[in-house]
Design an enzyme around this catalytic site. Structure first.
Site, PDB file in Angstrom:
ATOM      1  N   GLY A  30       6.170   0.068   6.307  1.00  0.00           N
ATOM      2  CA  GLY A  30       5.767  -1.303   6.565  1.00  0.00           C
ATOM      3  C   GLY A  30       5.858  -2.163   5.317  1.00  0.00           C
ATOM      4  O   GLY A  30       6.686  -1.921   4.440  1.00  0.00           O
ATOM      5  N   SER A  31       4.967  -3.126   5.215  1.00  0.00           N
ATOM      6  CA  SER A  31       5.026  -4.112   4.127  1.00  0.00           C
ATOM      7  C   SER A  31       4.228  -3.645   2.915  1.00  0.00           C
ATOM      8  O   SER A  31       3.304  -2.841   3.035  1.00  0.00           O
ATOM      9  CB  SER A  31       4.468  -5.444   4.620  1.00  0.00           C
ATOM     10  OG  SER A  31       3.071  -5.338   4.856  1.00  0.00           O
ATOM     11  N   VAL A  72       0.302  -4.319   3.285  1.00  0.00           N
ATOM     12  CA  VAL A  72      -0.426  -3.329   4.096  1.00  0.00           C
ATOM     13  C   VAL A  72      -0.415  -1.976   3.400  1.00  0.00           C
ATOM     14  O   VAL A  72      -1.386  -1.225   3.468  1.00  0.00           O
ATOM     15  CB  VAL A  72       0.193  -3.234   5.509  1.00  0.00           C
ATOM     16  CG1 VAL A  72      -0.527  -2.171   6.340  1.00  0.00           C
ATOM     17  CG2 VAL A  72       0.129  -4.582   6.214  1.00  0.00           C
ATOM     18  N   GLY A  73       0.683  -1.667   2.701  1.00  0.00           N
ATOM     19  CA  GLY A  73       0.760  -0.405   1.970  1.00  0.00           C
ATOM     20  C   GLY A  73      -0.351  -0.265   0.943  1.00  0.00           C
ATOM     21  O   GLY A  73      -0.923   0.821   0.763  1.00  0.00           O
ATOM     22  N   GLU A 117       6.824   3.778   2.463  1.00  0.00           N
ATOM     23  CA  GLU A 117       8.171   3.191   2.487  1.00  0.00           C
ATOM     24  C   GLU A 117       7.984   1.734   2.856  1.00  0.00           C
ATOM     25  O   GLU A 117       7.695   1.395   4.007  1.00  0.00           O
ATOM     26  CB  GLU A 117       9.045   3.932   3.513  1.00  0.00           C
ATOM     27  CG  GLU A 117      10.538   3.714   3.282  1.00  0.00           C
ATOM     28  CD  GLU A 117      11.050   2.416   3.876  1.00  0.00           C
ATOM     29  OE1 GLU A 117      11.101   1.421   3.110  1.00  0.00           O
ATOM     30  OE2 GLU A 117      11.380   2.375   5.059  1.00  0.00           O
TER      31      GLU A 117
END
Length: 595
Positions: free
Chosen positions: A275-276, A279-280, A297
């Protein structure tokens, strides 16, 4: 000669038998998966279906995940947004099943993979159609990104998976020559995955395959933008697991929003996130509370570099495919194009010619080259990036065309767009667009393009094209990213023996390959006696408790015996070690020490 001849004949016979055995297809049962509620009925019309109009602005988190086709806005249904308590119950069920599955044989696990592979090959159209309806991508894009990648991963696991999960023996070093050193791989338990919407089939199967083959359970939260397809793909997994007698509840698909994902991170033994970056970072923060391993990733801003000595027509086709691969329906696409000044004008002219021939429309209603944008209001973000570039001096060299979208079309489509005269002050060269925009920048030297390509907070991948392969390799070697393709694009991911992942804001950790498979394991280092029971560990007498006065002298000589820089130094120290041991008198040494 008489001795070797029979051995040669036996070798040929053995090879022939192996070849003949390869011709015998394995016995793989077929599975039945109910698709009656997801296959579009030709009799369905506007009278018995309706258009879904989502709220604009920030996603409202309710108790339901609403699903619709982004290309037509046709309503698909809803799934529950699971509460933290419900998520923990799913993980508990998976954990119970995993304790049984951990004892399964590799033969049973390979059969599970073969059943999946057989179903995928026989139902490609169904799998791609469901992906297309849920994300807006074309059938060809679905085949390339969903089917081929997943089949490649399955076949790699079938061919090599067991080998890389067996104990691996390592050198034991000089001081442990009498020992045998090895690394063993055990299941971690429950692998959690929070995956994005861009590849709804592959993003579910990718972590699930590695987790289950390595003896784990898997609980996967699918994106709220692709829950409809993810829940159907779950039926395939369930049917294949049941066919091999796997325990119930080994794999779970859960749906929901941020609260659901947070609960999953807090409950599992490892989390994989696609994801982004924003959010990571939240995933990492939540994972730090239980100190579980994390693989992130987080997307990229891949550079596509074209030197002046290339075969231009073939590179142009690859460039367009690479750009559309980042079309908001896909990912891992090229987002920055750097072209040598000697061929810049011709490259742009040929790119524009191809782009203008591309038609955009609902992917299942005609022969369109590109489908819809999956995420709500994403086309507005893409246009803002284009506008920012235009305000700073860029120009639109060409755009694709829309097909017949109908009177009730919404803003879920964005035409592929070629931008020229771009530079790094523009957001389009710095922010991940996730859309079909080709910003093309000129460079003069290899040193310049290396500096430009590295001027990014992302570091996922790159593609370098040159008629001189050595030159392309040299350029790629100096780019700070996790994967590189030489005279090709995204080929690294189709080599499933290779790890996949990035650096910087593209994340860390790897999935795919040996590294990704073993990342699902508890990695245990083991040392055992090589000649047991004949040679056993025994503490040398000079350093046994109580330690004597000559204990340190013994240690000094032992260290030089093992690690001295020359053979003569080591031999001289060995003589001293033997002398100390032979002359050692525990009684006299103890008497000296107590005086």
């Amino acid at each position: 000669m008489a001795i070797w001849w029979p051995l040669f004949v036996l070798g040929i016979a053995y090879a022939l038998c192996r070849f003949l055995l390869m011709l015998i297809p394995p016995s793989v049962p077929s599975i039945e998966v109910d698709a009656s509620d997801v296959v579009e009925d030709a009799s369905q019309n506007k009278e018995n279906s309706f258009i879904y109009i989502p709220r604009r602005g920030k996603t409202v988190q309710t108790d339901k995940v609403q699903c619709y086709e982004p290309a037509t806005m046709k309503y698909l249904g809803y799934f529950p947004a699971l509460t933290p308590e419900e998520v923990r119950e799913h993980v508990a069920q998976a954990r119970k099943a995993q304790k049984i599955w951990a004892k399964s044989s590799f033969k049973q696990r390979r059969q599970f993979l073969r059943i999946l592979l057989k179903y995928i090959i026989e139902h490609q159209d169904l799998i791609c159609e469901i992906s297309s309806r849920d994300t807006g991508k074309t059938m060809v894009d679905a085949s390339l990104g969903e089917i081929m990648t997943t089949c490649e991963k399955i076949t790699w696991l079938l061919d090599e998976g067991e080998k890389w999960l067996k104990p691996e023996y390592r050198s034991s070093g000089r001081s442990m020559l009498h020992k045998r050193a090895k690394v063993e791989f055990y299941p971690l338990g429950v692998i959690g995955a929070i995956v994005s919407w861009n590849y709804p089939f592959h993003n579910v199967f990718n972590p699930m395959l590695a987790a289950v083959f390595s003896g784990n359970a898997a609980v996967i939260k699918v994106s709220e933008h692709a829950s409809w397809s993810g829940c159907f793909y779950y039926r395939i997994i369930q049917a294949a697991l049941a066919a091999v007698g796997a325990p119930e509840n080994l794999v779970h698909i859960i749906t929901g929003f941020a609260e659901t994902g947070q609960a999953l991170v807090s409950s599992v033994d490892k989390i994989i996130f696609v994801g982004s970056p924003g959010v990571g970072k939240m995933i990492m923060q939540r994972a730090s509370e239980t100190l579980i391993p994390v693989t992130l990733e987080l997307g990229g801003k891949d550079a596509f570099i074209v030197c002046e000595d290339v075969d231009l027509p073939s590179v142009v086709q690859v460039a367009v495919r690479a750009a559309l691969q980042s079309s908001g329906q896909n990912c891992a696409g090229a987002e920055r194009f750097y072209v040598h000044r000697d061929i810049y004008s011709e490259f742009v002219a040929q790119i524009v010619k191809v782009i203008k021939s591309i038609s955009v429309g609902p992917p299942l209603s005609g022969r369109f080259d590109m489908g819809a944008i999956c995420m709500q209001e994403h086309s507005e973000k893409l246009q803002n990036l284009v506008n920012d570039a235009l305000d700073k001096g860029a120009e639109i060299a060409g755009r694709g065309s829309f097909g017949h979208l109908g009177e009730d079309a919404v803003d879920q489509f964005f035409p592929p767009t070629v931008l020229i005269n771009v530079d790094h002050t523009m957001k389009i060269m710095q922010e991940e667009a996730f859309g079909p925009i080709l910003p093309i920048m000129m460079f003069s030297t290899d040193e310049e393009v290396i500096e430009l390509a590295n001027d990014s907070k992302y570091g996922l991948g790159c593609a370098v094209f040159s008629g001189n392969q050595k030159r392309a390799i040299e350029i790629a070697s100096q780019l700070h990213c996790g994967v590189a393709a030489i005279n090709d694009f995204a080929s690294t991911y189709m080599c499933q023996s290779l790890p996949f992942g990035g650096v910087k804001h593209s994340g860390f950790g790897r999935f795919a390959g040996v590294e990704g498979l073993r990342a699902c394991c508890l990695i245990k280092s083991v040392v055992e006696d090589r000649f047991w029971p004949y040679i056993r560990t025994k503490i040398p007498k000079p350093i046994q408790y109580p330690v004597t006065e000559i204990g340190f002298e013994f240690q000094e000589s032992l260290v030089e015996t093992l690690y001295g820089l020359s053979v003569w130094d080591r031999l001289r120290a060995l003589v001293n070690v033997l002398k100390i041991v032979s002359e050692y008198n525990p009684t006299s040494n103890l008497t000296k020490k107590t005086r």
